[in-house]
Design a protein around this motif. Structure first.
Motif, PDB file in Angstrom:
ATOM      1  N   THR A 229      51.154   4.143 -14.446  1.00 31.91           N
ATOM      2  CA  THR A 229      50.282   3.019 -14.764  1.00 31.91           C
ATOM      3  C   THR A 229      50.822   2.198 -15.935  1.00 31.91           C
ATOM      4  O   THR A 229      51.521   2.719 -16.808  1.00 31.91           O
ATOM      5  CB  THR A 229      48.871   3.501 -15.130  1.00 31.91           C
ATOM      6  N   PRO A 230      50.500   0.907 -15.982  1.00 32.39           N
ATOM      7  CA  PRO A 230      50.875   0.090 -17.147  1.00 32.39           C
ATOM      8  C   PRO A 230      50.280   0.633 -18.441  1.00 32.39           C
ATOM      9  O   PRO A 230      50.897   0.533 -19.505  1.00 32.39           O
ATOM     10  CB  PRO A 230      50.306  -1.292 -16.805  1.00 32.39           C
ATOM     11  N   GLU A 231      49.087   1.204 -18.363  1.00 28.77           N
ATOM     12  CA  GLU A 231      48.459   1.761 -19.568  1.00 28.77           C
ATOM     13  C   GLU A 231      49.309   2.882 -20.155  1.00 28.77           C
ATOM     14  O   GLU A 231      49.465   2.972 -21.379  1.00 28.77           O
ATOM     15  CB  GLU A 231      47.059   2.275 -19.241  1.00 28.77           C
ATOM     16  N   ASP A 232      49.853   3.729 -19.293  1.00 29.07           N
ATOM     17  CA  ASP A 232      50.705   4.818 -19.783  1.00 29.07           C
ATOM     18  C   ASP A 232      51.927   4.262 -20.509  1.00 29.07           C
ATOM     19  O   ASP A 232      52.370   4.809 -21.528  1.00 29.07           O
ATOM     20  CB  ASP A 232      51.151   5.704 -18.626  1.00 29.07           C
ATOM     21  N   GLU A 233      52.499   3.176 -19.986  1.00 34.53           N
ATOM     22  CA  GLU A 233      53.658   2.580 -20.636  1.00 34.53           C
ATOM     23  C   GLU A 233      53.279   1.966 -21.980  1.00 34.53           C
ATOM     24  O   GLU A 233      54.047   2.045 -22.946  1.00 34.53           O
ATOM     25  CB  GLU A 233      54.291   1.521 -19.737  1.00 34.53           C
ATOM     26  N   GLY A 234      52.099   1.364 -22.050  1.00 36.57           N
ATOM     27  CA  GLY A 234      51.661   0.798 -23.318  1.00 36.57           C
ATOM     28  C   GLY A 234      51.464   1.862 -24.381  1.00 36.57           C
ATOM     29  O   GLY A 234      51.867   1.689 -25.542  1.00 36.57           O
ATOM     30  N   VAL A 235      50.849   2.982 -24.002  1.00 33.42           N
ATOM     31  CA  VAL A 235      50.649   4.084 -24.943  1.00 33.42           C
ATOM     32  C   VAL A 235      51.990   4.669 -25.374  1.00 33.42           C
ATOM     33  O   VAL A 235      52.219   4.946 -26.562  1.00 33.42           O
ATOM     34  CB  VAL A 235      49.759   5.171 -24.311  1.00 33.42           C
ATOM     35  N   ALA A 236      52.894   4.868 -24.422  1.00 29.34           N
ATOM     36  CA  ALA A 236      54.211   5.419 -24.747  1.00 29.34           C
ATOM     37  C   ALA A 236      54.972   4.497 -25.697  1.00 29.34           C
ATOM     38  O   ALA A 236      55.634   4.963 -26.643  1.00 29.34           O
ATOM     39  CB  ALA A 236      55.019   5.654 -23.468  1.00 29.34           C
ATOM     40  N   ALA A 237      54.871   3.190 -25.473  1.00 26.87           N
ATOM     41  CA  ALA A 237      55.544   2.236 -26.351  1.00 26.87           C
ATOM     42  C   ALA A 237      54.950   2.271 -27.752  1.00 26.87           C
ATOM     43  O   ALA A 237      55.677   2.187 -28.754  1.00 26.87           O
ATOM     44  CB  ALA A 237      55.435   0.824 -25.770  1.00 26.87           C
ATOM     45  N   ALA A 238      53.634   2.409 -27.850  1.00 27.90           N
ATOM     46  CA  ALA A 238      52.996   2.505 -29.159  1.00 27.90           C
ATOM     47  C   ALA A 238      53.487   3.736 -29.911  1.00 27.90           C
ATOM     48  O   ALA A 238      53.810   3.659 -31.108  1.00 27.90           O
ATOM     49  CB  ALA A 238      51.476   2.545 -28.995  1.00 27.90           C
ATOM     50  N   GLU A 239      53.556   4.870 -29.218  1.00 28.34           N
ATOM     51  CA  GLU A 239      54.033   6.088 -29.875  1.00 28.34           C
ATOM     52  C   GLU A 239      55.493   5.943 -30.292  1.00 28.34           C
ATOM     53  O   GLU A 239      55.902   6.455 -31.339  1.00 28.34           O
ATOM     54  CB  GLU A 239      53.858   7.287 -28.944  1.00 28.34           C
ATOM     55  N   TRP A 240      56.287   5.265 -29.475  1.00 28.30           N
ATOM     56  CA  TRP A 240      57.696   5.050 -29.813  1.00 28.30           C
ATOM     57  C   TRP A 240      57.813   4.235 -31.098  1.00 28.30           C
ATOM     58  O   TRP A 240      58.617   4.551 -31.982  1.00 28.30           O
ATOM     59  CB  TRP A 240      58.390   4.335 -28.651  1.00 28.30           C
TER      60      TRP A 240
END
Length: 439
Positions: A229-240
């Motif tokens: 999901t796009p949401e998962d990518e957004g969360v992963a980018a935030a953690e990065w």
């Protein structure tokens, strides 16, 4: 793995247990953890929107903790504490290890009809049903998922289940009930979000399910959900970004649904962790100097490759060179010319392990694309997704019962949290000399 005793000792405020080891007292835990624990006790008796609201409040409290505090306080939670699965999920999202397996008192997954697991945890079903839209408007998206699943299935040389495909285009309820009536002991699918909600809303699921999307209701105990999901990518980018101490982030976002959803998830995650999105602007912005003056220390791109090439040049003119930049997987769209793509050098983005490093049991992404239309271009991501759905099915018991349960899938490192959601850590990649390489 974090040792609970060591973490508790480092935290201070310890007492001695009967076996002589220190443990963290309730009073020494962080205020956020104590508040979250009280909420988790109340949430255990709730359902529907009220439960969802409580869960979200718990997640916001846990997000405020730094890594060391979160790990320490999670390790100190007693067995069976309703907060443990929430805290464990927060650890997984940050790429941190679990102090012990998730508490699965309500986990009803029953593999008793299967042969014993191999040493690596391989224990597939005896009869496997796959629910996909084989006809209708979603059939195009289902084809690469189906082919990727079969590629993983046929690459396995050990005993495998019988596999039967069921078309959900004429009704997912009927497809599931038919799969149950015909003696299947595990179900992969369905694929559509509404279909997943329908299945997970049933009063009971006599045959466990690995859904291929997130529904509007969580997976019932003993069932699981896997999605890209796009949401998962957004969360992963935030953690990065947070891992690189970026707390004031400039977002350059597009207007399509996926780009907006990724941006919203990033904003929410950064806010939970005490960081901020300074501005959200479109890729047509020509001058970023005024935004750079607001103390920007990291950038997020939810745009495609051609737009990103122009944006990176404008970042340089605004003095933003050298700051961490992360993008969604849409960055790859419209790329492929190394001379042009050199402008994207240094941008981190989530990619599939299969496409950047290769994985055992599958031909290279290039070789697969030459053989199968369903493994070409954007469909390659769904092909990898289908492959991983098979892997999750074959190793589900090990993933669910081990603190370090994980598989190296085609889409990234996969684990299952205490609520049945597959957590994916992507294979971060970047451009170097205009060529995609692992980061």
């Amino acid at each position: 793995m974090f040792a609970p005793v060591l973490l508790a000792a480092l935290a201070g405020g310890c007492v001695t247990t009967p076996n002589g080891g220190p443990r963290t007292t309730q009073a020494s835990r962080s205020p956020q953890m104590q508040q979250a624990q009280a909420l988790a006790v109340g949430a255990a008796a709730q359902a529907g929107p009220a439960r969802k609201a409580q869960d979200e409040q718990i997640d916001r409290l846990l997000a405020q903790l730094d890594n060391a505090t979160l790990a320490r306080d999670t390790a100190a939670l007693p067995q069976g504490d309703p907060l443990y699965n929430h805290a464990g999920r927060a650890l997984l999202l940050r790429g941190l290890p679990l102090p012990r397996p998730f508490d699965r008192s309500a986990w009803k997954f029953d593999a008793g009809n299967r042969p014993a697991a191999d040493r690596d945890g391989y224990r597939p079903p005896v009869r496997l049903a796959v629910l996909l839209p084989l006809s209708g408007s979603l059939a195009t998206a289902a084809a690469p998922v189906r082919d990727g699943l079969l590629a993983g299935y046929f690459a396995e040389t050990r005993a495998k289940p019988e596999v039967q495909f069921y078309d959900t285009a004429t009704g997912v309820t009927a497809a599931y009930e038919r799969a149950v009536a015909e003696g299947n002991d595990f179900v992969i699918g369905p694929l559509g979000r509404d279909e997943v909600t329908t299945v997970f809303s049933r009063p009971s699921l006599p045959v466990p399910v690995l859904a291929l999307n997130r529904g509007d209701v969580p997976p019932p105990a003993g069932n699981a959900s896997f999605s890209l999901t796009p949401e998962d990518e957004g969360v992963a980018a935030a953690e990065w970004l947070l891992a690189r101490k970026a707390t004031r982030v400039l977002v350059v976002g597009g207007e399509d649904d996926s780009q907006r959803r990724a941006t919203l998830a990033l904003r929410e995650r950064l806010g939970e962790r005490g960081a901020v999105v300074v501005d959200v602007v479109g890729s047509a912005t020509t001058d970023y100097a005024s935004h750079a003056q607001k103390g920007v220390d990291g950038m997020f791109l939810a745009i495609r490759g051609p737009a990103a090439r122009a944006v990176m040049a404008r970042f340089s003119l605004a003095g933003l060179t050298g700051k961490p930049v992360v993008a969604t997987s849409q960055l790859l769209s419209g790329t492929g010319n190394a001379a042009e793509d050199a402008a994207l050098d240094g941008i981190a983005f989530p990619a599939e392990t299969w496409s950047t490093q290769g994985i055992h049991g599958l031909p290279s992404a290039t070789a697969a694309a030459a053989l199968l239309p369903s493994a070409q271009g954007p469909a390659a991501r769904l092909f990898a997704f289908g492959h991983d759905a098979w892997q999750l099915t074959a190793y589900l018991e090990r993933l669910a019962s081990s603190a370090d349960g994980r598989i190296q899938g085609a889409t990234g490192t996969l684990r299952i949290d205490g609520f049945g959601n597959v957590q994916r850590t992507p294979a971060w990649s970047t451009f170097r000399g205009g060529i995609v390489v692992p980061l």
